[in-house]
Design a protein around this motif. Structure first.
Motif, PDB file in Angstrom:
ATOM      1  N   THR A 174       0.544  -2.965  -3.204  1.00 46.99           N
ATOM      2  CA  THR A 174      -0.276  -4.095  -2.748  1.00 46.99           C
ATOM      3  C   THR A 174      -0.672  -3.929  -1.284  1.00 46.99           C
ATOM      4  OG1 THR A 174       1.680  -5.448  -2.279  1.00 46.99           O
ATOM      5  CG2 THR A 174       0.621  -5.737  -4.434  1.00 46.99           C
ATOM      6  N   ASN A 175       0.213  -3.358  -0.494  1.00 44.53           N
ATOM      7  CA  ASN A 175      -0.130  -3.128   0.904  1.00 44.53           C
ATOM      8  C   ASN A 175      -1.259  -2.101   1.015  1.00 44.53           C
ATOM      9  OD1 ASN A 175       0.121  -3.474   3.723  1.00 44.53           O
ATOM     10  ND2 ASN A 175       1.287  -1.579   3.839  1.00 44.53           N
ATOM     11  N   GLU A 176      -1.171  -1.051   0.216  1.00 45.17           N
ATOM     12  CA  GLU A 176      -2.195   0.002   0.237  1.00 45.17           C
ATOM     13  C   GLU A 176      -3.536  -0.511  -0.286  1.00 45.17           C
ATOM     14  OE1 GLU A 176      -2.823   3.683  -2.652  1.00 45.17           O
ATOM     15  OE2 GLU A 176      -1.069   3.957  -1.355  1.00 45.17           O
ATOM     16  N   GLN A 177      -3.505  -1.222  -1.409  1.00 43.53           N
ATOM     17  CA  GLN A 177      -4.746  -1.655  -2.052  1.00 43.53           C
ATOM     18  C   GLN A 177      -5.346  -2.914  -1.458  1.00 43.53           C
ATOM     19  OE1 GLN A 177      -3.661  -1.194  -6.447  1.00 43.53           O
ATOM     20  NE2 GLN A 177      -5.887  -1.260  -6.357  1.00 43.53           N
ATOM     21  N   PHE A 178      -4.490  -3.895  -1.166  1.00 42.09           N
ATOM     22  CA  PHE A 178      -4.978  -5.213  -0.772  1.00 42.09           C
ATOM     23  C   PHE A 178      -4.651  -5.582   0.666  1.00 42.09           C
ATOM     24  CE2 PHE A 178      -3.952  -5.333  -5.374  1.00 42.09           C
ATOM     25  CZ  PHE A 178      -5.239  -5.474  -5.861  1.00 42.09           C
ATOM     26  N   LYS A 179      -3.951  -4.701   1.366  1.00 41.39           N
ATOM     27  CA  LYS A 179      -3.566  -4.936   2.764  1.00 41.39           C
ATOM     28  C   LYS A 179      -2.749  -6.220   2.924  1.00 41.39           C
ATOM     29  CE  LYS A 179      -6.050  -1.370   3.976  1.00 41.39           C
ATOM     30  NZ  LYS A 179      -5.596  -0.231   3.247  1.00 41.39           N
ATOM     31  N   THR A 180      -1.876  -6.472   1.963  1.00 41.00           N
ATOM     32  CA  THR A 180      -1.027  -7.650   2.000  1.00 41.00           C
ATOM     33  C   THR A 180       0.228  -7.401   1.170  1.00 41.00           C
ATOM     34  OG1 THR A 180      -1.025 -10.060   1.755  1.00 41.00           O
ATOM     35  CG2 THR A 180      -2.102  -8.806   0.008  1.00 41.00           C
ATOM     36  N   SER A 181       1.198  -8.259   1.328  1.00 39.19           N
ATOM     37  CA  SER A 181       2.424  -8.146   0.546  1.00 39.19           C
ATOM     38  C   SER A 181       2.236  -8.859  -0.795  1.00 39.19           C
ATOM     39  CB  SER A 181       3.588  -8.796   1.302  1.00 39.19           C
ATOM     40  OG  SER A 181       3.448 -10.204   1.292  1.00 39.19           O
ATOM     41  N   PRO A 182       3.078  -8.534  -1.772  1.00 36.55           N
ATOM     42  CA  PRO A 182       2.977  -9.236  -3.058  1.00 36.55           C
ATOM     43  C   PRO A 182       3.196 -10.747  -2.891  1.00 36.55           C
ATOM     44  CG  PRO A 182       4.449  -7.348  -3.255  1.00 36.55           C
ATOM     45  CD  PRO A 182       4.088  -7.485  -1.819  1.00 36.55           C
TER      46      PRO A 182
END
Length: 110
Positions: free
Chosen positions: A56-64
């Motif tokens: 999620t950090n890689e794809q969405f630049k955020t934590s789950p």
């Protein structure tokens, strides 16, 4: 062959993309589940909690965790603006079955 690295499915970029999309879809479909958290999301997606965090950090630049919170907040805003359902029902549809918890959470995030 000696010395050749064989990538595992979990390390391939295309698999990470599928994991991220699967996680996002699961969150959207289960927003009303008050038990939805990072650990249960990771179990449903079939990866470790740490793998989910990395994806999620890689794809969405955020934590789950932040992703779940954002999806819930966006859904609440949409429901509050586009429907006339009671605030208590909006909270329940967004994973907050108790109105006072939903109200406090919503004010904090607004």
């Amino acid at each position: 062959m000696l010395g050749q690295l064989i990538p595992r499915d979990s390390s391939l970029a295309s698999n990470r993309a599928r994991i991220g999309q699967k996680a996002a879809q699961y969150i959207k479909e289960h927003l009303s589940d008050s038990d939805l958290d990072v650990a249960s999301l990771a179990r449903q997606v079939g990866v470790s909690r740490r793998s989910l965090e990395l994806v999620t950090n890689e794809q969405f630049k955020t934590s789950p965790y932040q992703m779940i919170a954002k999806f819930r907040f966006d859904a609440a805003v949409k429901l509050l603006h586009s429907t006339r359902i009671p605030v208590m029902e909006v909270g329940a549809r967004c994973g907050y079955p108790e109105a006072h918890h939903f109200s406090a959470w919503f004010k904090k995030n607004a």
